[in-house]
Design a protein around this motif. Structure first.
Motif, PDB file in Angstrom:
ATOM      1  N   ILE A  47      31.328  36.410  26.446  1.00  0.00           N
ATOM      2  CA  ILE A  47      31.234  35.493  27.581  1.00  0.00           C
ATOM      3  C   ILE A  47      32.427  35.680  28.511  1.00  0.00           C
ATOM      4  N   GLN A  48      33.606  35.870  27.937  1.00  0.00           N
ATOM      5  CA  GLN A  48      34.777  36.086  28.777  1.00  0.00           C
ATOM      6  C   GLN A  48      34.597  37.327  29.650  1.00  0.00           C
ATOM      7  N   TYR A  49      34.018  38.388  29.066  1.00  0.00           N
ATOM      8  CA  TYR A  49      33.816  39.606  29.845  1.00  0.00           C
ATOM      9  C   TYR A  49      32.669  39.480  30.825  1.00  0.00           C
ATOM     10  N   LEU A  50      31.661  38.714  30.478  1.00  0.00           N
ATOM     11  CA  LEU A  50      30.573  38.488  31.425  1.00  0.00           C
ATOM     12  C   LEU A  50      31.079  37.768  32.668  1.00  0.00           C
ATOM     13  N   ILE A  51      31.967  36.798  32.472  1.00  0.00           N
ATOM     14  CA  ILE A  51      32.529  36.096  33.632  1.00  0.00           C
ATOM     15  C   ILE A  51      33.361  37.064  34.472  1.00  0.00           C
ATOM     16  N   ARG A  52      34.172  37.914  33.794  1.00  0.00           N
ATOM     17  CA  ARG A  52      34.937  38.922  34.542  1.00  0.00           C
ATOM     18  C   ARG A  52      33.998  39.865  35.287  1.00  0.00           C
ATOM     19  N   TRP A  53      32.891  40.216  34.641  1.00  0.00           N
ATOM     20  CA  TRP A  53      31.946  41.148  35.259  1.00  0.00           C
ATOM     21  C   TRP A  53      31.284  40.535  36.488  1.00  0.00           C
ATOM     22  N   THR A  54      30.976  39.257  36.442  1.00  0.00           N
ATOM     23  CA  THR A  54      30.372  38.634  37.628  1.00  0.00           C
ATOM     24  C   THR A  54      31.322  38.706  38.817  1.00  0.00           C
ATOM     25  N   VAL A  55      32.629  38.719  38.533  1.00  0.00           N
ATOM     26  CA  VAL A  55      33.610  38.863  39.618  1.00  0.00           C
ATOM     27  C   VAL A  55      33.669  40.307  40.083  1.00  0.00           C
ATOM     28  N   SER A  56      33.841  41.250  39.146  1.00  0.00           N
ATOM     29  CA  SER A  56      34.038  42.656  39.517  1.00  0.00           C
ATOM     30  C   SER A  56      32.788  43.288  40.103  1.00  0.00           C
ATOM     31  N   SER A  57      31.605  42.802  39.723  1.00  0.00           N
ATOM     32  CA  SER A  57      30.357  43.404  40.208  1.00  0.00           C
ATOM     33  C   SER A  57      29.831  42.730  41.462  1.00  0.00           C
ATOM     34  N   GLY A  58      30.574  41.755  42.000  1.00  0.00           N
ATOM     35  CA  GLY A  58      30.162  41.123  43.245  1.00  0.00           C
ATOM     36  C   GLY A  58      29.055  40.105  43.100  1.00  0.00           C
ATOM     37  N   GLN A  59      28.870  39.542  41.909  1.00  0.00           N
ATOM     38  CA  GLN A  59      27.858  38.503  41.732  1.00  0.00           C
ATOM     39  C   GLN A  59      28.271  37.197  42.418  1.00  0.00           C
ATOM     40  N   VAL A  60      29.576  37.054  42.669  1.00  0.00           N
ATOM     41  CA  VAL A  60      30.097  35.862  43.343  1.00  0.00           C
ATOM     42  C   VAL A  60      31.033  36.315  44.461  1.00  0.00           C
ATOM     43  N   ASP A  61      31.325  35.412  45.397  1.00  0.00           N
ATOM     44  CA  ASP A  61      32.228  35.771  46.488  1.00  0.00           C
ATOM     45  C   ASP A  61      33.681  35.740  46.010  1.00  0.00           C
ATOM     46  N   ASP A  62      34.592  36.175  46.876  1.00  0.00           N
ATOM     47  CA  ASP A  62      35.996  36.321  46.483  1.00  0.00           C
ATOM     48  C   ASP A  62      36.627  34.992  46.080  1.00  0.00           C
ATOM     49  N   ALA A  63      36.320  33.937  46.809  1.00  0.00           N
ATOM     50  CA  ALA A  63      36.921  32.642  46.493  1.00  0.00           C
ATOM     51  C   ALA A  63      36.455  32.147  45.129  1.00  0.00           C
ATOM     52  N   THR A  64      35.160  32.302  44.855  1.00  0.00           N
ATOM     53  CA  THR A  64      34.640  31.912  43.548  1.00  0.00           C
ATOM     54  C   THR A  64      35.222  32.789  42.457  1.00  0.00           C
ATOM     55  N   GLY A  65      35.427  34.058  42.777  1.00  0.00           N
ATOM     56  CA  GLY A  65      36.032  34.974  41.815  1.00  0.00           C
ATOM     57  C   GLY A  65      37.426  34.529  41.406  1.00  0.00           C
ATOM     58  N   ARG A  66      38.219  34.069  42.368  1.00  0.00           N
ATOM     59  CA  ARG A  66      39.567  33.583  42.037  1.00  0.00           C
ATOM     60  C   ARG A  66      39.493  32.333  41.167  1.00  0.00           C
ATOM     61  N   LEU A  67      38.528  31.493  41.439  1.00  0.00           N
ATOM     62  CA  LEU A  67      38.341  30.290  40.630  1.00  0.00           C
ATOM     63  C   LEU A  67      37.948  30.657  39.196  1.00  0.00           C
ATOM     64  N   LEU A  68      37.047  31.618  39.057  1.00  0.00           N
ATOM     65  CA  LEU A  68      36.623  32.039  37.728  1.00  0.00           C
ATOM     66  C   LEU A  68      37.781  32.642  36.940  1.00  0.00           C
ATOM     67  N   THR A  69      38.635  33.380  37.610  1.00  0.00           N
ATOM     68  CA  THR A  69      39.811  33.943  36.949  1.00  0.00           C
ATOM     69  C   THR A  69      40.722  32.830  36.431  1.00  0.00           C
ATOM     70  N   ALA A  70      40.862  31.759  37.218  1.00  0.00           N
ATOM     71  CA  ALA A  70      41.680  30.623  36.772  1.00  0.00           C
ATOM     72  C   ALA A  70      41.057  29.944  35.563  1.00  0.00           C
ATOM     73  N   ILE A  71      39.741  29.841  35.529  1.00  0.00           N
ATOM     74  CA  ILE A  71      39.061  29.231  34.385  1.00  0.00           C
ATOM     75  C   ILE A  71      39.263  30.079  33.134  1.00  0.00           C
ATOM     76  N   LEU A  72      39.236  31.408  33.289  1.00  0.00           N
ATOM     77  CA  LEU A  72      39.460  32.297  32.155  1.00  0.00           C
ATOM     78  C   LEU A  72      40.837  32.108  31.541  1.00  0.00           C
ATOM     79  N   ASP A  73      41.798  31.701  32.350  1.00  0.00           N
ATOM     80  CA  ASP A  73      43.169  31.526  31.872  1.00  0.00           C
ATOM     81  C   ASP A  73      43.409  30.158  31.237  1.00  0.00           C
ATOM     82  N   THR A  74      42.392  29.303  31.212  1.00  0.00           N
ATOM     83  CA  THR A  74      42.541  27.949  30.678  1.00  0.00           C
ATOM     84  C   THR A  74      42.392  27.951  29.154  1.00  0.00           C
ATOM     85  N   GLU A  75      43.212  27.189  28.467  1.00  0.00           N
ATOM     86  CA  GLU A  75      43.144  27.068  27.003  1.00  0.00           C
ATOM     87  C   GLU A  75      41.768  26.550  26.585  1.00  0.00           C
ATOM     88  N   ILE A  76      41.184  27.186  25.556  1.00  0.00           N
ATOM     89  CA  ILE A  76      39.893  26.741  25.034  1.00  0.00           C
ATOM     90  C   ILE A  76      40.104  25.447  24.258  1.00  0.00           C
TER      91      ILE A  76
END
Length: 694
Positions: free
Chosen positions: A523-552
């Protein structure tokens, strides 16, 4: 690090104790028409293999004479020298550990055969002749050789040594479980039904191909694909060794390709066009091969339809006398078995996984009449990914993303950071967003239960946690009723494996569990992939990166009053990256815990650069020592086998995503809810790291 064996235990550090066998594809420097020199070259690589702890060495086709000899094959002087070379190799190997598979032209009954000799500790175990003789384009083998077809049950005498002869031979080590060798030669595996298929059905787990395939443009890729395909189709390990430097280049050229495959995976390959001898080595997991055959009825059915080859084949048994030393591990062991570690494969797997989820959800929306999707959005990994999948499902359906009803449901321990992330994500994806504060209802319910927390006491027990988790699900289901929709589940495969979910609550119960087939590490890589493959815009991509850095964290217990530390899932149950490793090898292959620990230690003991998936943050790279691996493996075994099955037995529908398997009670995993983990813990006690540490 190794110890001698004692009692019923095994040496934890030895590959043989875990069903692995070390194999090699050898490419000597061939001397054209000079068997004595070729015997010396064969022995030199055998000595090198023995020092490396190799169990089986596969040499090229006709390696004792050279392949490209044309009519020299029919010269009696040459054939006599070949037999003397066989005697030399046998004598020199008397004190060597590896089984040697050597190619030579041999005379028998007035015919000449292109053969593979199987030699162990000076003993000629048997001789397998080539079945299919190429006789088109550059090949002219029928001019010199007879086919091995029809030789079943035969014998041959070579250099004074009498041994079984025929295409009906497999070679089984009497003292090393699962090592059963089947042999074929070059053209044999280009046939529609290779002879090794029947050897595999007769019990061979390790298949070997002695080849002298010449090289032309593009042929190396075809050879590799054939080896990979045969290792998949025959459910086996497959070692291929082709002729290299030293063969005559009168009309052809040679590249010395060597490959080692296991169930389709390429474990090792040689350098092609090397100007010298080569020995490419890897450890193949023959226990994994056996277990894969056991769990695949098609393999057994194929044996029946083929007339039970085990009845026709002769099994030559031999004492291998494995060294059982700790010789390390010579195979690429992925830290994240659910996540490929090459950029190309990672991109493809993420594309497939994402679209499996999206299309599964699309089908469910259509089946429910196009109702709205209701999702609880916490700002954590799982709900984030489920929301992205739902958004893409709307795009594919051609309906507005406002059809998704996203709710953030803050409780007693919800942090401002995760709530802000949830709101930002819902806005960024354009879904209908709302917030319901569950704290008043939770206080009411706690009070009705007479729980001390209702009066302000800091009693943060399971009731306190599950009151919040349960209310969130109650709200989502009733909102789905109200809005004419259905609840999209967010819980993932890792949580289901560990039982880290509340029965009847959103991470276990929903109308459609879109994440249930996806482990946390993927799941962590799928979220990264949605950013790198352009599934979301740049602003959403930055938000997703911040979510990935959050403690589970489940965020059900308030932060520590002194340190401010939030409740941490991985501090409580262990690292998901280790648990996903354990899950893959237990669920997919049924490996015993001691072997899982052995593989995990080799995968995780070093935090170096090798073996990490593409894009894995350098700051997050770390290692685990053996006691830590064992600690969390025991936690996993208890949770997986004895604690959590009742939750998995009541799972809602959801798509299978990973090759590693799913935990659906209607799919890959059927198990009783009241089983014990005692057998798995006992195996780990007998054979695992504790015994190795003394």
């Amino acid at each position: 690090m190794s110890q001698g064996e004692s009692g019923s235990g095994r040496d934890f550090g030895a590959i043989h104790s875990h069903g692995l066998v070390r194999v090699a594809a050898a490419t000597p420097l061939v001397a054209t028409a000079d068997p004595a020199r070729n015997a010396e070259a064969t022995i030199a690589l055998a000595l090198e293999a023995g020092a490396a702890g190799v169990d089986v060495v596969v040499y090229p086709e006709l390696g004792l004479s050279a392949y490209a000899l044309d009519d020299l094959h029919m010269q009696e002087a040459l054939l006599g020298e070949v037999e003397r070379a066989v005697a030399t190799v046998c004598e020199a190997s008397a004190e060597l550990g590896p089984v040697l598979l050597v190619g030579a032209p041999l005379r028998r009954g007035g015919r000449l055969y292109n053969t593979a000799l199987v030699i162990s500790r000076g003993r000629l175990l048997g001789v397998v002749p080539k079945t299919y003789l190429p006789n088109s384009r550059e090949y002219y083998e029928k001019r010199w050789f007879a086919s091995g077809a029809g030789t079943d049950g035969g014998e041959i005498t070579v250099a004074g040594r009498t041994a079984p002869f025929g295409t009906d031979l497999v070679f089984a080590a009497s003292d090393l479980a699962d090592l059963v060798v089947g042999v074929e030669i070059c053209e044999d595996y280009w046939a529609p039904v290779p002879p090794s298929s029947f050897a595999a059905l007769a019990g061979a787990t390790l298949l070997a191909n002695l080849s002298a395939s010449n090289i032309v443009v593009g042929k190396a890729a075809v050879r590799a694909s054939l080896s990979a395909a045969q290792s998949v189709r025959a459910m086996a390990a497959y070692v291929y060794s082709a002729a290299g430097t030293g063969e005559s280049t009168t009309d052809l050229a040679w590249d010395g390709q060597g490959t080692i495959h296991e169930l389709g995976d390429l474990l090792a390959e040689s350098e092609r066009f090397a100007d010298g001898p080569q020995l490419v080595v890897a450890d193949v997991d023959l226990a994994r091969v056996r277990l894969e055959r056991m769990r695949t009825p098609t393999f057994g059915d194929a044996a029946v339809f083929a007339g039970e080859p085990s009845r026709r084949f002769r099994t030559v048994r031999f004492d291998h006398r494995p060294h059982r030393r700790d010789v390390g591990l010579r195979r690429h062991q992925r830290r994240f078995p659910f996540v490929p570690d090459t950029p190309e494969r990672l991109d493809l797997d993420c594309y497939e996984a994402f679209n499996i989820q999206v299309h599964g959800l699309v089908r469910r929306v259509r089946a429910t009449g196009g109702g709205r999707m209701v999702i609880g959005v916490s700002g954590g990994l799982d709900s984030t990914h489920a929301l992205i999948v739902a958004a893409k499902a709307c795009d594919l359906l051609g309906v507005p993303r406002t059809s998704i009803l996203g709710y953030t449901l803050p409780g007693f321990a919800t942090s401002e950071e995760t709530k802000a992330n949830a709101w930002a994500l819902m806005r960024a994806l354009g879904v209908t967003a709302a917030e319901i504060d569950i704290r008043p209802a939770a206080r009411q319910l706690l009070g009705d239960l007479g729980h001390p927390a209702a009066a302000g006491a800091a009693q943060y027990d399971i009731t306190y946690e599950n009151v919040q988790a349960g209310l969130r699900t109650d709200y989502l289901f009733r909102l789905a009723n109200l809005q004419g929709g259905f609840v999209v589940g967010t819980g993932d495969l890792s949580e289901l494996a560990l039982g880290w979910c509340t029965y009847g609550v959103g991470d276990q119960m929903s109308h459609y569990a879109v994440n249930a087939g996806v482990p946390k590490t993927l799941i962590q890589y799928l979220i990264r992939w949605t950013v790198s493959s352009g599934q979301v815009d740049d602003a959403t991509g930055r938000l997703l990166t911040a979510i990935l850095d959050t403690e589970i964290s489940p965020e059900l217990v308030p932060a520590d009053a002194e340190t401010g530390a939030m409740q941490s899932t991985q501090d409580r149950i262990g690292p998901y990256e280790l648990h996903d490793f354990f899950l893959f090898h237990v669920l997919r292959y049924g490996l015993p815990p001691s072997t899982v620990a052995f593989l995990a230690w080799h995968a995780w003991r070093d935090a170096g650069t090798a073996g990490w998936p593409a894009g894995f943050p350098a700051a997050d790279r770390h290692a685990y020592d053996l006691p830590t691996i064992e600690r969390w493996l025991r936690e996993f075994l208890v949770r997986f086998f004895a604690v959590s099955q009742f939750k998995r037995s009541a799972l809602p529908n959801g798509p299978k995503v990973s090759f590693g398997g799913s935990l659906s009670p209607r799919g890959d995993w059927r198990a009783p809810s009241d089983a014990s983990a005692a057998a798995w813990l006992a195996e780990l006690d007998r054979n695992g790291p504790r015994r190795q540490r003394g």
